[in-house]
Design a protein around this motif. Structure first.
Motif, PDB file in Angstrom:
ATOM      1  N   LEU A 132     -13.777  17.253  43.485  1.00  0.00           N
ATOM      2  CA  LEU A 132     -14.181  16.763  42.166  1.00  0.00           C
ATOM      3  C   LEU A 132     -15.367  17.552  41.627  1.00  0.00           C
ATOM      4  CD1 LEU A 132     -13.842  12.911  42.673  1.00  0.00           C
ATOM      5  CD2 LEU A 132     -12.392  14.385  41.269  1.00  0.00           C
ATOM      6  N   GLY A 133     -16.328  17.844  42.496  1.00  0.00           N
ATOM      7  CA  GLY A 133     -17.481  18.635  42.073  1.00  0.00           C
ATOM      8  C   GLY A 133     -17.058  20.016  41.599  1.00  0.00           C
ATOM      9  N   GLU A 134     -16.114  20.602  42.293  1.00  0.00           N
ATOM     10  CA  GLU A 134     -15.612  21.921  41.903  1.00  0.00           C
ATOM     11  C   GLU A 134     -14.877  21.834  40.566  1.00  0.00           C
ATOM     12  OE1 GLU A 134     -12.302  24.789  43.782  1.00  0.00           O
ATOM     13  OE2 GLU A 134     -13.910  24.185  45.176  1.00  0.00           O
ATOM     14  N   ALA A 135     -14.085  20.778  40.391  1.00  0.00           N
ATOM     15  CA  ALA A 135     -13.338  20.613  39.148  1.00  0.00           C
ATOM     16  C   ALA A 135     -14.266  20.351  37.967  1.00  0.00           C
ATOM     17  CB  ALA A 135     -12.327  19.477  39.280  1.00  0.00           C
ATOM     18  N   LEU A 136     -15.370  19.631  38.206  1.00  0.00           N
ATOM     19  CA  LEU A 136     -16.306  19.314  37.125  1.00  0.00           C
ATOM     20  C   LEU A 136     -17.414  20.352  36.972  1.00  0.00           C
ATOM     21  CD1 LEU A 136     -16.674  15.488  37.759  1.00  0.00           C
ATOM     22  CD2 LEU A 136     -15.334  16.597  35.972  1.00  0.00           C
ATOM     23  N   GLY A 137     -17.478  21.293  37.894  1.00  0.00           N
ATOM     24  CA  GLY A 137     -18.500  22.327  37.816  1.00  0.00           C
ATOM     25  C   GLY A 137     -19.847  21.884  38.353  1.00  0.00           C
ATOM     26  N   ILE A 138     -19.869  20.882  39.208  1.00  0.00           N
ATOM     27  CA  ILE A 138     -21.112  20.409  39.805  1.00  0.00           C
ATOM     28  C   ILE A 138     -21.230  21.040  41.186  1.00  0.00           C
ATOM     29  CG2 ILE A 138     -22.399  18.392  40.586  1.00  0.00           C
ATOM     30  CD1 ILE A 138     -20.688  16.727  38.661  1.00  0.00           C
ATOM     31  N   GLU A 139     -22.314  21.735  41.424  1.00  0.00           N
ATOM     32  CA  GLU A 139     -22.483  22.438  42.690  1.00  0.00           C
ATOM     33  C   GLU A 139     -23.605  21.855  43.539  1.00  0.00           C
ATOM     34  OE1 GLU A 139     -20.516  24.775  43.904  1.00  0.00           O
ATOM     35  OE2 GLU A 139     -19.261  24.667  42.126  1.00  0.00           O
ATOM     36  N   GLU A 194     -14.974  14.639  47.220  1.00  0.00           N
ATOM     37  CA  GLU A 194     -16.142  14.859  46.373  1.00  0.00           C
ATOM     38  C   GLU A 194     -16.339  16.338  46.090  1.00  0.00           C
ATOM     39  OE1 GLU A 194     -19.600  13.011  47.957  1.00  0.00           O
ATOM     40  OE2 GLU A 194     -18.811  10.992  47.700  1.00  0.00           O
TER      41      GLU A 194
END
Length: 115
Positions: free
Chosen positions: A67-74, A64
């Motif tokens: 994926l968060g890093e790849a999608l820019g979700i922090e 997760e």
């Protein structure tokens, strides 16, 4: 004479060894011993399942984060139960506890009573 003494001693030692082996095996096959072995295996299996679940959770958290890093979700994700579910679970637990306490008071399990 020496040969006879040697073979007598070797036979006696083999008999003692075989007797102790048989007695150990018989003790392992008693119902109490089998129950203890089954309980130990169950506990060991529980620990293995717990370790597996922890490994899966760690892998999920890592994935997760990737994926968060790849999608820019922090934003961190809250892992707790929602307030309503947590409260409902506690209420159910209290109800079960009251139910079983009531049963214990009504029916004392006295195995020495005559039927």
């Amino acid at each position: 004479m020496f040969r006879r003494a040697f073979w007598f001693t070797a036979g006696a030692a083999a008999g003692v060894w075989a007797t102790t082996k048989v007695n150990r095996k018989l003790k392992q096959l008693t119902p109490e011993s089998l129950a203890a072995q089954a309980a130990n295996k169950a506990v060991e299996t529980g620990h293995r399942l717990k370790d597996f679940a922890l490994d899966v959770r760690a892998g999920m958290a890592q994935r997760e984060a990737e994926l968060g890093e790849a999608l820019g979700i922090e934003e961190p994700v809250d892992r707790g139960l929602p307030a309503q579910r947590g409260r409902a679970a506690l209420e159910n637990q209290k109800q079960y506890r009251k139910h079983y306490e009531m049963l214990d008071k009504k029916h004392p399990y006295d195995r020495n009573e005559d039927h």
